[in-house]
Design a protein around this motif. Structure first.
Motif, PDB file in Angstrom:
ATOM      1  N   ALA A 178       0.831  -1.199   0.000  1.00  0.00           N
ATOM      2  CA  ALA A 178       0.000   0.000   0.000  1.00  0.00           C
ATOM      3  C   ALA A 178       0.871   1.257   0.000  1.00  0.00           C
ATOM      4  N   LEU A 201       2.398   1.758  -3.470  1.00  0.00           N
ATOM      5  CA  LEU A 201       1.390   2.094  -4.468  1.00  0.00           C
ATOM      6  C   LEU A 201       0.885   3.523  -4.263  1.00  0.00           C
ATOM      7  N   LEU A 202       0.701   3.906  -2.995  1.00  0.00           N
ATOM      8  CA  LEU A 202       0.247   5.267  -2.715  1.00  0.00           C
ATOM      9  C   LEU A 202       1.301   6.286  -3.141  1.00  0.00           C
ATOM     10  N   LEU A 204       0.994   6.646  -6.778  1.00  0.00           N
ATOM     11  CA  LEU A 204      -0.210   7.401  -7.099  1.00  0.00           C
ATOM     12  C   LEU A 204       0.040   8.893  -6.874  1.00  0.00           C
ATOM     13  N   LEU A 243      -1.769   0.776 -11.805  1.00  0.00           N
ATOM     14  CA  LEU A 243      -1.994   1.050 -10.387  1.00  0.00           C
ATOM     15  C   LEU A 243      -3.402   0.628  -9.966  1.00  0.00           C
ATOM     16  N   GLU A 250      -3.569  -3.199  -9.752  1.00  0.00           N
ATOM     17  CA  GLU A 250      -2.849  -3.681  -8.574  1.00  0.00           C
ATOM     18  C   GLU A 250      -3.627  -3.332  -7.302  1.00  0.00           C
ATOM     19  N   GLY A 251      -4.217  -2.113  -7.300  1.00  0.00           N
ATOM     20  CA  GLY A 251      -5.003  -1.694  -6.123  1.00  0.00           C
ATOM     21  C   GLY A 251      -6.193  -2.608  -5.899  1.00  0.00           C
ATOM     22  N   VAL A 276      -6.898  -5.112  -2.661  1.00  0.00           N
ATOM     23  CA  VAL A 276      -8.065  -5.024  -1.786  1.00  0.00           C
ATOM     24  C   VAL A 276      -8.786  -6.372  -1.726  1.00  0.00           C
TER      25      VAL A 276
END
Lengths: 250, 435
Positions: B145, B148-149, B152, B174, B177-178, B182
Motif C-alpha cells: 500500500a 502504491l500510494l 499514485l 496502479l 494492482e489496487g 483489496v
C-alpha cells in the motif's frame, strides 16, 4: 587593339586573388583595373572606372550581382558582364542570360580554362561591331568578315588555316595574324566558339541527338565534341539541353 | 491454484525472452524493468511453492514452509518496490526534476524486509484452502500500500508534465494492482496477488517497454543523427575546399590545386542525394571525380569511361555507379596492389528492347573460390539478405534498382576470361520528358 579594362566583383578575397593572379590577363589583352566586394561598391566602381568587362559573382552582400547588372545596364549599355555562379544557383544563371549578359561561368573556376570565356567575349564584341558596321556604313567588305562568313557557312566541313588559305589565296600565317589583330583571338579559339554556339542553337531548337549535332558542327567524334563543350560551357551538351529546356517548361 | 502461477510464469518468461533478445539502450528505466522481469517470475515461483506447501502442512517440514512463505512475501515487497522505482524514474525523466523519496523508499524497504524475516507466521486452515496470516502479512500489505500510494501521489502531482500514453499505462497498472490488493485483503483464500503483479508488469511492457516501439525510437534517433550530420552545410565544405585550392595554386602548387578541384567536384556531386533518379552523366561525373582521385593516389591504376552521349541523359537510380566501382577496387584491384584497369561502358542492350546495360569491368584478382556463388546468391535473394559490411554497397545498389526500376532489372556479376570481373547493371531506358 587596346587592352580591355576588367573589374572583379566577388565577396571572397581569395576568389578575386585567384582571378587576378592565376589568369594571364595580359596574354588575353586585358587588364584588371579594380575590385569590389559588394553590390554597392560594384556600382560605384563601375561608374568611376568604366570597365569593358565586369566579372560578377551573383551571391554578394547588400545587392546581388544580377541586380547590379540590371541597374548599371541602363547607364552603361556597352559593358560586357561575365557572371560567376555557384553550381547550385543555375536558375540564376538562366535569369542572367535573360539579362543579355555575355557569358556565365560556374564555380569552382578553372583559371586555365577561363581564357575561352574572354575569347568568346571578344568574338561577340567583334560580331556586334561587324553587324552595326554592315548596317550603317556599308563599308567595303573586309577580308576578315568574308573569312568568318565562309567559316559560318562551312561549319560541318573540315576547316583549317590551310583550307582557308587555299580558298582566299592568302598566306596561312597572314590569316592567323588577321584573327589576332581584328578579333583579338586565335583562329582556333574563334573556330571553337562558332562551333559551340552553333551546337547550342541546335541543342535548344532541334531534337537532334548529341552524335548528330557533333557531326553537323564539324566534330567527327562525339567524345571530342562533348569534351570541348564541357570545357567551354562547364556542363555537358545534354545537361545544357536539360537545363535550358527546363526553363521553358516553367 | 498452482496452475495460474505456472501460466503467469510462462507469460513472463516469454516476455523476458522477447525483451532481453531485443536491441535497446541501457537506461536506468530499462535496467529497472529488466530487474522486474527477473524478480517477478521468482516471486511467482515462491508463490506457487507456498500454495503447495501451505496446503500440505502435514507432509512438508515446517521450517521449509516458513522459509518459502517469508521468501514469497519478501520478494513481493521487492517487486512492488521496483514498481515504485520504475514509476519514479519515469516521472523524473518526464519532469526533469529529481523525486525526493528515494532514500525514504529504500530505508522503508530494508525495514519491511527485516520485519518480514523475523515476525511470526501463523497458518489458517479453511475448506477453500489454507493460507498464512499474522502480523508479517500485515507488514506486506502495508508495504504494498505504501509504495502504491507513493506511485499514485507522484502521478497525481506531476500529471501535467507526463505524456498521456505513459500516464494511462501507469494509471491502469496502479488501479489493477489496487483492486487485486483489496480483494486479496478481503478474501485471503483467493491468492491472486501474483496475478496483479503480473498484470502490472505486462502493462508496463506493452505500453512503455515494447521492443518494437523501442526499436522504432532507436532507428528514429539514428536517422536524426544522420540528418544532423547532413545539416553541416555542404556548401561550406566545398566553398572552403575551393578557397584552399586557390591558395594552393597561388602558392604555385598546381597538383594540390587540381586534386582539391576534383575533391570539391566529388563533394558537390555526391551531396545531390535528394533525388531518387539522376542522369547517367551525373553518375559518370561522380565516378570520374572519384576515380581521378584514386588514380592519383595509386598511379598504377587506370580508369576509362566510355558512354554513348545519346545515353547520357537516361535516368538511373542515384548513386549506383560509384559503389560498384569502389567494390571492384576493394575486392579486385586492392589485392593486386591497385595495379590494373577499371572500365565503365554503357550501351543499349541487345537482348531486350529499351534497356541500357552499364558495365563496370576490372582486371583485378577475380572471385575467390566459391565467392561468385555467394555473391550471386546474395544478389538473387537481395530482399532476404542481411547486409554484411563488406557487401552492403552492392546489396544496396541491387535493392534500389529493384525498387525504383522493377524486378526484371538489376545487378549481376560475370567473370572475365582474361581475369577480373564485370558488373552488369541492366536498367530500363527512361528519360525526363522535356517537350
Amino acid at each position: 587593339m587596346k587592352n580591355l579594362k576588367v573589374l572583379l566583383v566577388d565577396d571572397e578575397i581569395m576568389i578575386r586573388e585567384g582571378f587576378k593572379r592565376l589568369f594571364d590577363w595580359e596574354a588575353h589583352g586585358c587588364e584588371v583595373v579594380g575590385e569590389a566586394s559588394d553590390g554597392m561598391e560594384a556600382l560605384a566602381q563601375i561608374d568611376v572606372l568604366l570597365p569593358d568587362i565586369v566579372i560578377m559573382d551573383i551571391n554578394i552582400p547588400i545587392m546581388n550581382g544580377l541586380k547590379v547588372i540590371e541597374v548599371s545596364r541602363t547607364k552603361h549599355p556597352q559593358i560586357a558582364y561575365i557572371v560567376v555562379s555557384g553550381y547550385d544557383d543555375f536558375s540564376y544563371c538562366r535569369k542572367a542570360l535573360q539579362l543579355q549578359i555575355t557569358d556565365y561561368i560556374l564555380k569552382p573556376v578553372n583559371y586555365e580554362e577561363f581564357g575561352s570565356c574572354i575569347d568568346n567575349l571578344k568574338i561577340s564584341i567583334y560580331e556586334s561591331r561587324a553587324n552595326t558596321q554592315a548596317d550603317s556604313e556599308k563599308r567595303e567588305e573586309r577580308v576578315i568578315s568574308s573569312i568568318t562568313r565562309y567559316m559560318q557557312e562551312h561549319l560541318s566541313e573540315e576547316i583549317s588555316l590551310s583550307v582557308l588559305a587555299e580558298e582566299f589565296h592568302l598566306n596561312p600565317q597572314y590569316i592567323s595574324q588577321l584573327f589576332k589583330n581584328e578579333i583579338g583571338v586565335g583562329f582556333l579559339a574563334y573556330l571553337t566558339n562558332i562551333r559551340i554556339e552553333k551546337a547550342k542553337k541546335l541543342l535548344l531548337s532541334t531534337s537532334l541527338s548529341v552524335t548528330e549535332i557533333s557531326e553537323s558542327t564539324g566534330y567527327g567524334d562525339y567524345r571530342v565534341f562533348t569534351k570541348v563543350f564541357k570545357k567551354t560551357e562547364g556542363i555537358t551538351p545534354s545537361q545544357f539541353r536539360r537545363e535550358f529546356l527546363d526553363k521553358e517548361k516553367l | 491454484m498452482m496452475r495460474m502461477e505456472i501460466a503467469l510464469i510462462l507469460v513472463l518468461v516469454f516476455v523476458g525472452f522477447v525483451y532481453f533478445g531485443a536491441d535497446k539502450r541501457t537506461t536506468p528505466l530499462h535496467k529497472t524493468f529488466s530487474a522486474l522481469l527477473i524478480i517477478t517470475p521468482l516471486h511467482l515461483a515462491f508463490d506457487a511453492a507456498t500454495v503447495y506447501t501451505v496446503n500440505h502442512l502435514e507432509t512438508v517440514p515446517p521450517v521449509l514452509n516458513e522459509i518459502l512463505h517469508r521468501m514469497f512475501i519478501a520478494s513481493m515487497v521487492i517487486v512492488v518496490y521496483l514498481f515504485y522505482r520504475y514509476i519514479s524514474i519515469l516521472v523524473e525523466e518526464e519532469t526533469k526534476k529529481p523525486v525526493r523519496f528515494h532514500l525514504v523508499a529504500k530505508i522503508y524497504l530494508i525495514i519491511a524486509e527485516f520485519l518480514i524475516m523475523i515476525l511470526p507466521i501463523q497458518y489458517t486452515i479453511t475448506e477453500k484452502g489454507n493460507y498464512s496470516y499474522g502480523i508479517y502479512v500485515f507488514a506486506c500489505y502495508i508495504s504494498v500500500a505504501f509504495y502504491l500510494l507513493l506511485c499514485l501521489w507522484l502521478l497525481l502531482k506531476n500529471r501535467r508534465q507526463i505524456d498521456l500514453k505513459k500516464k494511462a499505462a501507469i494509471g491502469v497498472a496502479l488501479i489493477i494492482e489496487g483492486i487485486v490488493l483489496v480483494l486479496q485483503a478481503i478474501i485471503p483464500t483467493l491468492l491472486i496477488s501474483g496475478m496483479g503483479i503480473t498484470l502490472m508488469t505486462l502493462a508496463f511492457y506493452l505500453t512503455l517497454e515494447n521492443p518494437d516501439v523501442l526499436r522504432a525510437e532507436l532507428t528514429e534517433q539514428k536517422m536524426s543523427m544522420l540528418y544532423l550530420k547532413s545539416q553541416v552545410n555542404p556548401h561550406f565544405l566545398y566553398n572552403t575546399l575551393d578557397t584552399i585550392r586557390i591558395q594552393a595554386q597561388l602558392g604555385g602548387d598546381k597538383t594540390t590545386a587540381d586534386l582539391l578541384m576534383r575533391l570539391s567536384d566529388f563533394f558537390r556531386l555526391s551531396i545531390k542525394t535528394d533525388k531518387q533518379m539522376t542522369m547517367l552523366e551525373d553518375e559518370t561525373a561522380l565516378s570520374d571525380a572519384y576515380m581521378e582521385l584514386m588514380c592519383y593516389r595509386y598511379p598504377k591504376l587506370k580508369y576509362n569511361c566510355d558512354i554513348d552521349p545519346d545515353l547520357s541523359d537516361v535516368l538511373v537510380p542515384n548513386f549506383i555507379l560509384q559503389p560498384i566501382i569502389e567494390n571492384s577496387l576493394l575486392h579486385g584491384l586492392k589485392n593486386k596492389g591497385y595495379r590494373g584497369n577499371i572500365t565503365v561502358t554503357a550501351e543499349k542492350s541487345g537482348g531486350k528492347q529499351d534497356c541500357i546495360e552499364i558495365e563496370v569491368s576490372d582486371t583485378g584478382s577475380g572471385f575467390d573460390e566459391g565467392a561468385k556463388k555467394k555473391v550471386d546468391e546474395m544478389l538473387t535473394h537481395y530482399d532476404k539478405e542481411k547486409a554484411k559490411t563488406e557487401s552492403i554497397g552492392i546489396l544496396n545498389v541491387q535493392k534500389r534498382i529493384k525498387l525504383l526500376c522493377g524486378k526484371e532489372y538489376g545487378l549481376s556479376y560475370t567473370e572475365n576470361t582474361e581475369g577480373g570481373v564485370t558488373a552488369h547493371i541492366l536498367l530500363p531506358i527512361v528519360r525526363e520528358d522535356y517537350k
